[in-house]
Design a protein around this motif. Structure first.
Motif, mmCIF file in Angstrom:
data_model
loop_
_atom_site.group_PDB
_atom_site.id
_atom_site.type_symbol
_atom_site.label_atom_id
_atom_site.label_comp_id
_atom_site.label_asym_id
_atom_site.label_seq_id
_atom_site.Cartn_x
_atom_site.Cartn_y
_atom_site.Cartn_z
ATOM 1 N N UNK A 66 0.866 -1.349 0.028
ATOM 2 C CA UNK A 66 0.066 -0.078 0.024
ATOM 3 C C UNK A 66 0.930 1.274 0.038
ATOM 4 N N UNK A 67 0.379 2.276 0.413
ATOM 5 C CA UNK A 67 0.948 3.480 0.576
ATOM 6 C C UNK A 67 2.294 3.430 1.393
ATOM 7 N N UNK A 68 3.075 4.264 0.968
ATOM 8 C CA UNK A 68 4.571 4.377 1.693
ATOM 9 C C UNK A 68 4.327 5.359 2.890
ATOM 10 N N UNK A 69 3.873 4.834 4.105
ATOM 11 C CA UNK A 69 3.437 5.814 5.132
ATOM 12 C C UNK A 69 4.574 6.628 5.538
ATOM 13 N N UNK A 70 5.782 6.327 5.243
ATOM 14 C CA UNK A 70 6.832 7.555 5.744
ATOM 15 C C UNK A 70 6.926 8.586 4.705
ATOM 16 N N UNK A 71 6.276 8.478 3.624
ATOM 17 C CA UNK A 71 6.071 9.693 2.803
ATOM 18 C C UNK A 71 4.568 10.407 2.960
ATOM 19 N N UNK A 72 3.563 9.182 3.436
ATOM 20 C CA UNK A 72 2.236 9.932 3.663
ATOM 21 C C UNK A 72 2.199 10.781 4.665
ATOM 22 N N UNK A 73 3.179 10.789 5.723
ATOM 23 C CA UNK A 73 3.052 11.964 6.652
ATOM 24 C C UNK A 73 3.696 13.071 6.507
ATOM 25 N N UNK A 74 3.857 13.507 5.098
ATOM 26 C CA UNK A 74 4.687 14.665 4.688
ATOM 27 C C UNK A 74 3.781 15.785 4.954
ATOM 28 N N UNK A 75 4.156 16.899 4.282
ATOM 29 C CA UNK A 75 3.476 18.316 4.295
ATOM 30 C C UNK A 75 2.323 18.228 3.171
ATOM 31 N N UNK A 76 2.465 17.530 2.142
ATOM 32 C CA UNK A 76 1.334 17.723 1.096
ATOM 33 C C UNK A 76 0.585 16.494 1.115
ATOM 34 N N UNK A 77 -0.553 16.523 1.623
ATOM 35 C CA UNK A 77 -1.335 15.056 1.518
ATOM 36 C C UNK A 77 -2.197 14.732 0.221
ATOM 37 N N UNK A 228 -9.245 11.625 0.167
ATOM 38 C CA UNK A 228 -7.889 10.940 0.553
ATOM 39 C C UNK A 228 -7.101 12.028 1.165
ATOM 40 N N UNK A 229 -6.681 13.162 0.755
ATOM 41 C CA UNK A 229 -5.797 14.271 1.202
ATOM 42 C C UNK A 229 -6.529 14.713 2.489
ATOM 43 N N UNK A 230 -7.730 14.795 2.685
ATOM 44 C CA UNK A 230 -8.404 15.290 3.809
ATOM 45 C C UNK A 230 -8.015 14.292 5.055
ATOM 46 N N UNK A 231 -8.406 13.195 4.717
ATOM 47 C CA UNK A 231 -8.059 12.065 5.639
ATOM 48 C C UNK A 231 -6.793 11.958 6.109
ATOM 49 N N UNK A 232 -5.794 11.935 5.158
ATOM 50 C CA UNK A 232 -4.242 11.573 5.184
ATOM 51 C C UNK A 232 -3.724 12.858 6.199
ATOM 52 N N UNK A 233 -4.351 14.001 5.920
ATOM 53 C CA UNK A 233 -3.985 15.138 6.779
ATOM 54 C C UNK A 233 -4.693 15.331 8.082
ATOM 55 N N UNK A 234 -5.473 14.339 8.675
ATOM 56 C CA UNK A 234 -6.468 14.602 9.705
ATOM 57 C C UNK A 234 -5.412 14.230 10.816
#
Length: 254
Positions: A66-77, A228-234
Motif C-alpha cells: 500500500x501507501x508508503x506511510x513514511x511519505x504519507x506523513x509529509x506536508x502535502x497530503x 484521501x488528502x483530507x483523511x491523510x492530513x487529519x
C-alpha cells in the motif's frame, strides 16, 4: 559511481514485458520512486509494437503493502493520492492487456493496482486486506477501479472490517480473475490466448471492458483525491499511521 538498484525490474521476452515490483525495504510500498518507475515501464511497453501484453508481478512475499506511510506523513497530503490515481489510470490507458500476477500479500493501495489491471491471477500464498479503516483512512482513490468490479456487499464488508481474505474469496468477489494453484501455468494459458488476438483487437476490446472504470475516473477522481488528502492530513489518521509505523495499537484500538 554505483548504479542505483531499481525498485521495478523490467524485462521483455516472447512479446511480453514483465514489470516486477522489487522494493523489499518497504514491502513494495507505493513510494514516489516506485510509482514513477512503474509508470515509465508501462509507457515503454505501450510504445513498443513488439509487446503484446504486460505482466505486473513482484519479488518476495509481498505484492504491495500500500501507501508508503513514511511519505504519507509529509506536508502535502495530495501528492500520494494523485500519484496513485495517475498510476492506476496508466494501467487502464496502456493499450496492451495488463495481467497482475500475485502470490503474496496485498494491502490497501496495492489493491488499486490489482483492480486497475485487466486480468489478475492470485496464487495460494496470496492474502488481501483493505487496512485503511484501521489507520483512520478509507480506500478512497483505489475505489476508482474497484467499485465497478467488486460485489457491493463484499466491498462493504471488507472496506469496513479490514479483514484479511484469501485468493478464493478474492476471485469470488471480483477482485481477481482467477485463484490458481499453478500460477505459472495459469499465466501461460492467458498469455497464449492473448497472443492470438490482434494488437488492434486487444486495444479496442480492453477499451470496451474498461468503459465503466474509465467513467469512474472521469466522474470521481478529483473528489476522491480530495477525500484521501483530507483523511491523510487529519489528526486521527496521523495518529493511526504513527502508531502503525511504531508497531503499537492505534488510540481507538487500545
Amino acid at each position: 559511481m554505483t548504479r542505483e538498484v531499481p525498485f521495478v525490474r523490467v524485462s521483455t521476452a516472447d512479446a511480453v514485458t514483465t514489470l516486477e515490483l522489487d522494493s523489499p525495504h518497504n514491502r513494495n510500498a507505493l513510494s514516489t520512486r516506485l510509482m514513477a518507475e512503474l509508470t515509465a515501464g508501462l509507457a515503454a511497453a505501450a510504445a513498443d509494437p513488439a509487446v503484446r501484453a504486460v505482466v505486473l508481478g513482484h519479488t518476495g512475499k509481498v505484492f504491495c503493502a500500500g501507501a508508503d506511510l513514511s511519505e504519507a506523513t509529509g506536508s502535502d497530503p495530495t501528492v500520494g493520492p494523485r500519484g496513485l490515481v495517475d498510476l492506476q489510470r496508466a494501467l487502464l490507458d496502456c493499450p496492451k492487456p495488463v495481467i497482475a500476477v500475485i502470490d503474496g500479500h496485498v494491502r490497501a493501495g496495492g489493491l488499486g493496482l490489482v483492480g486497475a489491471a485487466d486480468l489478475a491471477i492470485a496464487g495460494p500464498a496470496s492474502t488481501f486486506a483493505f487496512t485503511e479503516v484501521r489507520l483512520g483512512l478509507a480506500p478512497a482513490v483505489i475505489s476508482l477501479p474497484l467499485r465497478p468490479k467488486l460485489q457491493p456487499r463484499a466491498a462493504s464488508r471488507y472496506y469496513l472490517t479490514g479483514e484479511t481474505f484469501d485468493a478464493a474469496e478474492a476471485a469470488r468477489i471480483g477482485l481477481v480473475t482467477e485463484a490458481a494453484e499453478d500460477v505459472p501455468g495459469a499465466l501461460k494459458a492467458l498469455l497464449d490466448a492473448l497472443r492470438l488476438g490482434s494488437p488492434q483487437g486487444l486495444a479496442e476490446s480492453k477499451r470496451l471492458a474498461n468503459a465503466e472504470v474509465v467513467r469512474s475516473f472521469e466522474r470521481d477522481a478529483d473528489e476522491l483525491v480530495a477525500l484521501s488528502a483530507r483523511l491523510f492530513g487529519s489528526a486521527e489518521a496521523q495518529q493511526g499511521m504513527r502508531a502503525f509505523l511504531e508497531r503499537r495499537p492505534a488510540p481507538w484500538a487500545e
